[in-house]
Every structure is written in structure tokens, then in C-alpha cells.
Design a protein around this motif. Sequence first.
Motif, PDB file in Angstrom:
ATOM      1  N   LEU A  31       0.847  -0.934   0.038  1.00 37.59           N
ATOM      2  CA  LEU A  31       0.039  -0.065   0.083  1.00 37.59           C
ATOM      3  C   LEU A  31       0.810   1.252   0.056  1.00 37.59           C
ATOM      4  O   LEU A  31       0.307   2.218  -0.519  1.00 37.59           O
ATOM      5  CB  LEU A  31      -0.991  -0.231   1.325  1.00 37.59           C
ATOM      6  N   SER A  32       2.088   1.194   0.593  1.00 34.43           N
ATOM      7  CA  SER A  32       2.890   2.249   0.627  1.00 34.43           C
ATOM      8  C   SER A  32       3.594   2.400  -0.564  1.00 34.43           C
ATOM      9  O   SER A  32       4.274   1.463  -1.060  1.00 34.43           O
ATOM     10  CB  SER A  32       3.854   2.325   1.848  1.00 34.43           C
ATOM     11  N   ARG A  33       3.625   3.373  -1.133  1.00 33.25           N
ATOM     12  CA  ARG A  33       4.219   3.552  -2.578  1.00 33.25           C
ATOM     13  C   ARG A  33       5.838   3.484  -2.348  1.00 33.25           C
ATOM     14  O   ARG A  33       6.396   2.858  -3.422  1.00 33.25           O
ATOM     15  CB  ARG A  33       4.041   5.127  -3.035  1.00 33.25           C
ATOM     16  N   SER A  34       6.519   3.823  -1.246  1.00 27.26           N
ATOM     17  CA  SER A  34       7.947   3.588  -1.317  1.00 27.26           C
ATOM     18  C   SER A  34       8.172   2.083  -1.228  1.00 27.26           C
ATOM     19  O   SER A  34       8.941   1.516  -1.983  1.00 27.26           O
ATOM     20  CB  SER A  34       8.329   4.416   0.013  1.00 27.26           C
ATOM     21  N   ASN A  35       7.431   1.374  -0.209  1.00 28.07           N
ATOM     22  CA  ASN A  35       7.559   0.062  -0.452  1.00 28.07           C
ATOM     23  C   ASN A  35       7.342  -0.768  -1.809  1.00 28.07           C
ATOM     24  O   ASN A  35       8.220  -1.580  -2.102  1.00 28.07           O
ATOM     25  CB  ASN A  35       6.604  -0.427   0.597  1.00 28.07           C
ATOM     26  N   ARG A  36       6.376  -0.261  -2.535  1.00 27.21           N
ATOM     27  CA  ARG A  36       6.117  -0.802  -3.641  1.00 27.21           C
ATOM     28  C   ARG A  36       7.233  -0.440  -4.655  1.00 27.21           C
ATOM     29  O   ARG A  36       7.619  -1.313  -5.524  1.00 27.21           O
ATOM     30  CB  ARG A  36       4.773  -0.108  -4.376  1.00 27.21           C
ATOM     31  N   ARG A  37       7.541   0.667  -4.586  1.00 25.83           N
ATOM     32  CA  ARG A  37       8.996   1.014  -5.504  1.00 25.83           C
ATOM     33  C   ARG A  37      10.156   0.319  -5.151  1.00 25.83           C
ATOM     34  O   ARG A  37      10.903  -0.203  -5.899  1.00 25.83           O
ATOM     35  CB  ARG A  37       9.464   2.611  -5.158  1.00 25.83           C
ATOM     36  N   PHE A  38      10.433  -0.058  -4.006  1.00 24.53           N
ATOM     37  CA  PHE A  38      11.623  -0.681  -3.391  1.00 24.53           C
ATOM     38  C   PHE A  38      11.417  -2.271  -3.981  1.00 24.53           C
ATOM     39  O   PHE A  38      12.318  -2.942  -4.657  1.00 24.53           O
ATOM     40  CB  PHE A  38      11.326  -1.016  -1.829  1.00 24.53           C
ATOM     41  N   PHE A  39      10.170  -2.871  -4.016  1.00 24.16           N
ATOM     42  CA  PHE A  39       9.912  -4.014  -4.773  1.00 24.16           C
ATOM     43  C   PHE A  39      10.278  -4.300  -6.068  1.00 24.16           C
ATOM     44  O   PHE A  39      10.807  -4.867  -6.617  1.00 24.16           O
ATOM     45  CB  PHE A  39       8.154  -4.528  -4.380  1.00 24.16           C
ATOM     46  N   ILE A  40       9.630  -3.140  -6.707  1.00 24.75           N
ATOM     47  CA  ILE A  40       9.845  -3.167  -8.124  1.00 24.75           C
ATOM     48  C   ILE A  40      11.366  -3.042  -8.646  1.00 24.75           C
ATOM     49  O   ILE A  40      11.383  -3.588  -9.606  1.00 24.75           O
ATOM     50  CB  ILE A  40       9.132  -2.027  -8.838  1.00 24.75           C
ATOM     51  N   HIS A  41      11.984  -2.228  -7.814  1.00 22.93           N
ATOM     52  CA  HIS A  41      13.303  -1.877  -8.177  1.00 22.93           C
ATOM     53  C   HIS A  41      14.215  -2.855  -7.432  1.00 22.93           C
ATOM     54  O   HIS A  41      15.431  -2.536  -7.777  1.00 22.93           O
ATOM     55  CB  HIS A  41      13.766  -0.508  -7.936  1.00 22.93           C
ATOM     56  N   ALA A  42      14.003  -3.727  -6.846  1.00 21.59           N
ATOM     57  CA  ALA A  42      14.795  -4.677  -6.010  1.00 21.59           C
ATOM     58  C   ALA A  42      15.686  -5.408  -6.992  1.00 21.59           C
ATOM     59  O   ALA A  42      15.476  -5.729  -8.119  1.00 21.59           O
ATOM     60  CB  ALA A  42      13.957  -5.730  -5.383  1.00 21.59           C
ATOM     61  N   ASP A  43      17.071  -5.631  -6.606  1.00 22.92           N
ATOM     62  CA  ASP A  43      17.786  -6.241  -7.403  1.00 22.92           C
ATOM     63  C   ASP A  43      18.640  -7.107  -6.785  1.00 22.92           C
ATOM     64  O   ASP A  43      19.626  -7.823  -7.102  1.00 22.92           O
ATOM     65  CB  ASP A  43      19.102  -5.180  -8.107  1.00 22.92           C
ATOM     66  N   ASN A  44      18.349  -7.343  -5.278  1.00 18.94           N
ATOM     67  CA  ASN A  44      19.269  -8.367  -4.663  1.00 18.94           C
ATOM     68  C   ASN A  44      18.015  -9.116  -3.620  1.00 18.94           C
ATOM     69  O   ASN A  44      17.299  -8.637  -2.820  1.00 18.94           O
ATOM     70  CB  ASN A  44      20.000  -7.670  -3.654  1.00 18.94           C
ATOM     71  N   PRO A  45      17.779 -10.477  -4.024  1.00 17.63           N
ATOM     72  CA  PRO A  45      16.910 -11.480  -2.958  1.00 17.63           C
ATOM     73  C   PRO A  45      17.047 -11.093  -1.483  1.00 17.63           C
ATOM     74  O   PRO A  45      16.350 -11.196  -0.795  1.00 17.63           O
ATOM     75  CB  PRO A  45      17.183 -12.762  -3.717  1.00 17.63           C
ATOM     76  N   LYS A  46      18.429 -11.068  -1.303  1.00 17.94           N
ATOM     77  CA  LYS A  46      18.424 -11.072   0.248  1.00 17.94           C
ATOM     78  C   LYS A  46      18.184  -9.607   0.817  1.00 17.94           C
ATOM     79  O   LYS A  46      17.566  -9.580   1.946  1.00 17.94           O
ATOM     80  CB  LYS A  46      20.275 -11.184   0.578  1.00 17.94           C
ATOM     81  N   ARG A  47      18.511  -8.677   0.079  1.00 12.83           N
ATOM     82  CA  ARG A  47      18.019  -7.175   0.684  1.00 12.83           C
ATOM     83  C   ARG A  47      16.188  -7.326   0.747  1.00 12.83           C
ATOM     84  O   ARG A  47      15.772  -6.585   1.510  1.00 12.83           O
ATOM     85  CB  ARG A  47      18.679  -6.341  -0.312  1.00 12.83           C
TER      86      ARG A  47
END
Lengths: 306, 433
Positions: A130-146
Motif C-alpha cells: 500500500l505504501s508507494r515507497s515499499n512498492r517502489r522498493f519491490f519493483i526496483h529490487a535487485d538483490n533477493p537477500k535485501r
Amino acid sequence: MMLKEGLAPDRILVGVEVKDKWDLLERMAALVLKSPVLACLPDLGPATVHDAIIAREREVSTAVGDGCAFPHARVAGLGAPALCLAILRSPIDFDAPDGKPVGIVCMVIVPEDNPTITLKVMAELSTLLLSRSNRRFFIHADNPKRLCAFIAEHATGQDLPIMAKDIMRDRYADIHPETPLALVTKVMQQYRIEAIAVIEHDATLVGQITCDELFQFGMPNFFTQLRTISFIREFDPFERYFKHAQNAAAKDVMSEHFSALAEDATLLEVVFELAVRRFPVVHVLRDGRHVGAIDRNAVLKYVINF
Amino acid sequence: MLAPTIIFTAVYVLIAFNLLDKTAAAMLGAVMVVGLHLVPYKVALASIDLNVLLLLIGMMTIMGILATTGFIEWMAVVIAQRARGNGPVIMVLFLFVTAFTSAFLDNVTTVILIAPITILITQILEVPTAPVLIMEAIFSNIGGTATLIGDPPNIIIGSSTYLTFTDFIFNLTPVVVVIALVCVAIFYRRAGAMMKAAPETRDRILKAVPRLAITDLGRIKRGLPVLGLTILGFFLSRPLDIEPGIIAIGGAMIMIVVCRIDIHTALERIEWNTILFFIGLFMTISALEYNGVFQKAGTGILEITRGNLFLTVIVILWLSAITSAIVDNIPLVIAMLPLIQSIVPTFANPLGLDPASEAATASITEPLLWALALGACLGGNGTLVGASANVVIAQIGHRNRCEITFWDFTKQGLPMMIASVAVATIYLWLRYF
């Protein structure tokens, strides 16, 4: 709680590129088998999970709208849910109800006797996104561990109750009181739905049209008083009966007797409306505006467990 | 005397003009007359005619059970086939079936049973539906006049007097047959041509399979003999000295057992609002009787007719008919009965007869009661609001896109009513004077 416990970096794919959703589901079905709860099942062949996931997806898309999908399956003997998450580099078509491409896919394998876990995972991930910043983090994630650490840090960690918004489907079409009945029946036929909402232009819910009401509008009432009609062998009056419906609009048929709940209504409230008060669908409202609906199939799918 | 009259008038107006549900109006009237101590509670309770209530409950149960078997549909299709799909003949036969059924069954139930299959047959034959529906309501009122159990006014009259089922058959059925024939002739003359069906539509009727209309043959086989025995019981009610209410409720209970019906399901088919309506009216009107209102009204009628019995009979006949054409005939009959009882001595005493003697009842009371029964039952045909069956048939028409307006009904019903009451006038004159 579900996300944090069910996910591990080895079951998270980021920046994935796939041909289509079937390609993605194959890859995820293979990956989810790494889950310790599945790995410890001696009799579980790799094909079991794969076939169950594919079969479920063929029935109806598991995309829930807003770029997310939750392919799921039930497995006998499972002690806890097994999860697998994929973040796509380019969102793909998933036959989502809102028509939007899907970029975040969470596969959920649940114990056969506890199907509501899927809903809880959906609720937890949806809350997180629901949080835009969280969604952005998900979409741009480049590392499974992070990403796994991020989920562990930000997921609510609570056993969230299932709400109406978690199981509703988005509105298929905007049906207004003036919408021609021909179009209404076309939409209902296309999506095979039992009831459809009639809304004002600001999405205020004003009525509902069910298949029953459509039949009653066309068929004269006296049929309901007959015990049987099989004794008449040659009589085809339907063209005549439905002729008057040709120029009718939704407002001529719609009923003001419907069930509507706020999007944060509990699953119990939803089931009560569908099973006890016998409404064919429950309409879901956000700030008084119609946003979606829950039909009996949703309850059969997520709640009933024989 | 004034207070009960005001309460009764208020209840009557509320019912007549549909201002309040009739059951609620009648029960409120009962509560008021008892609550205001216008009649002692025990007197009000004693005025509730349990025989009427048991008769209604019994017949509603019996017919409710038989109605679910497809028997009516079967009968209608057989009739239509025997008539070779001939529209006017089918419709006339349907009217006679309606009248016959209504003679043994509440009029509203009769039209509810017969209307759906009538609409289907008229649509198959592609002939107008509305005139037939209107005629069925009219014939349900005519047929109901023929027997003690056919129409609530007769049930009330039969229960409040010594008159038996056979008395009603003997005195009313002959005139009802003549009235039915006269009305059929009027209908045939006015609407016969428009009921003619095209040959291809006739074929549809001929290809129907009546036996498929039966949904529960076992229940018909078990239930019809019970119905037959119940009707036989009505005929024998006097020699057996058993009230019709007891016979009807007995038949209903035997039917429930024989047809293996769950008693809750059977009792659901009873129109409990009608039963409460009767209870409320009996209690409300008991206050009028207790306060001597009827003696006063009876004196008024005698002043108009100057003590002439034939004139009094005709006034009661036409007054009941005209009143029933406008308002519900049940309160009218409940109110008129004590009034009639109150005026009998006026005619008996000058003749040196004891008002309770057999001679007085045969020559004075009976003509007055038959006039009341004929007027109250037949008058309902005058307008759409004259009888419950008329209102129900209009509602059925409306639900099936076949509008029946007040004037549609009145145009067809009023001439029938005038003709039937005229026939009744001649009959009363020829038979009793």
C-alpha cells in the motif's frame, strides 16, 4: 508473519524476464520446492506442485489487480505455507481483472486443510505494498537477500484478519442506470457473473442486477405459479417475451435490495451476507464508492474446505 | 351505541378505501371495543365463530395440499384438448371449471390456481388474456355463491344460522346455474369472436401431453378421495349433527396424514391474516350487537319497506349487492346477520307465528338470508374492488403485463352483476313469494 516465515532469499527472484505467465509459473513452481516445508515431504513429487499450480491458474487467473498475482495450490500433509516471490523486470499479461500487467508474483502453497492462508498472505503483502515507497522498493529490487530483509523488517508480522478487499474482484464494467440492458447482459454473460452493480457516474452504488432479475424481467410471472411446464411440447414464446426488454435500461431491472460492505469488512461478515442472507454477491465500498464485489465462488475458493 | 358505531364505521372505511391492511384494521377495531369496555371481553370472545375459522383453515389446508400436485394444470389441458383447441369453447369451459372449483374453495385461491394456466393457454392460442381473467374472477364469485363453503359470506351465514350445506345447495345452486349460463351468454356475445384461435395455435394445444402436468400422482390418488369424503361430510352434516368446520378440519388432518405432508408445510399454506381478519371483525361487530345497534338499524330498514317482506328481501338483496360492489362483503354480512334476526319478529308476530318456529324461518328468515347471500356474493362482481378475487386477478394480470384497470373490470363486471342480481330478484320472487 506469513511472509517473514515463509520466504527465504533462495525463493525470491528479482529482475526476472519471462516469455509469459506460464513460463514464470514453471520457474516458480520449481523454486518453491526448495522450501523446507515442501522438501521434508517424502512423497511429494516435483510434478505435484507444478500441476496443481497450473491447473488452478487455468481455472481462472490468480491476478488480483494492481500489478500483483498470487498463484496458489493446496498440498496434503503440508505443515506450514511455502512461498516463492518473483519481481519481474517487465510486467507481463496475467489476465488480471483490471487488465493491468503484473510485475509482482507471490506463489503460495498451503496445507490442504487450511486454504485461508492464501488470503492471509495476500492481505499481508497487499498491506505492505500500500505504501508507494515499499512498492517502489519491490519493483526496483535487485538483490533477493535485501528484499527478504526488507520484507522481514517492514511486513506487519501480524496474523492479519482477512478483509473484504482481500478477496474482492474489481468491477468488470461501469454499469449506470441508463446503460442499455443489452450491454448489461453482454457483460454478465462475458464474465459469467451472477450479479452486477449499477453505479452512478461517481461510483455510488444505486442498485444491482442479478440473473434472476433478468429472467423475471423477460419471463411472465405466471410461470412461477405453475408446478411444471413439461406438458406443453410446442411453444416458443421467448422472442415475444423478451421483446419488451430490447429498449430497456439497467434502471428498469435493477433492484435496490443488495448487500454492500466496506472494504475492511471481515471475512465473517462477507460469508454471513452470502451464506446466511443469501445475497449472490457482496459489493465492496471504499469511502462510499463501489470498488469491487465478492461472489460465492470466492468463498468457495478461499473459505470452504471439505 | 355511538362509540361502537364510530369504531365499526372507521374500521369499515379503512378497509373499504384500503387505508390500512384489513387484518390490522379489524384487529385494531377489536382491541378498541374491548379496551374501551364497549363489550365485555367474554361476550367478544364468544362472538368469534370458531366454526367459520375451522372451516376456512380446513379447506385452505386441503386445497393447499392438492394445489401442489399439478391437478389443475392437468384438468385445464385435458379440457383444452377435448375442445380441440377451440378458443371460445375452451374459455367457456374454463369459466365453468372456475365456478365449480370456487363452489368448494375460497374464491381467491380458485383464481390463484386457475389464472396461471389460463394465461399460458391464452398465450399459446394467441387470444386476449385480460377478458378471460376478468371473467374468471367473476365466475369465482358466482360459483362461490352456490355452496355453504364457496364464499366467506355463505360460510358466515351457514355458521350463524341453522342452515346446512344441503340447504345452500338446494336454495342457491339452481339460481347460480342460471346466473352462470346468463353470464356466459353475455360473455360469448361480447367476446366470443376475439377468442377464436388460428389453426396453427390450435395444434400446439393438441400436441400437449396432459399427464406430464401431474407432478405428484400419488398425492392426487390419496388426496382426492379425502376431498370427496370431506364434501360428502358437508352433505351429511345435518344428519350427522356435525358442524362443517369440524368436518373440514377433520378432512384436512386426514389429508395431512394420508398424503404424508409435514404439518408445518401444510399449515404454512393457510392465510393466517384472513383468519385474524375474521377474528377481529367478529369481535368488533359483537360490540354493535351488544349495544343494540342492529335493532335500531333494523327498525330503519322496516320503515323504508313499510313492513313489506318481499320489499324488505329485495332491499336487502340490492343493498347488499351495491354495498358489496364497493366494499368488502365480509363485514357487511357479519353486520347484517344480527340485523336480519332482529327484524324477523316484526314479520312473524302479525302472522301469529313464533319467530323461532319452523314456519317463520321457512317463510320469513330464509328468504331474507338467501337475499343477503346472493346480494353479498354476486355484488362483488360490480367493480374491481368489490371482491378480493377481483383485486387478486388484477394483480396477477399486472405481474404478467396484462393490465386490468378499474374500468376494464367494471365495464365487464357491472353488466354481469346487474344481470345476476336481476336473475336473483326473479328467483326470490318466484320461489319464496
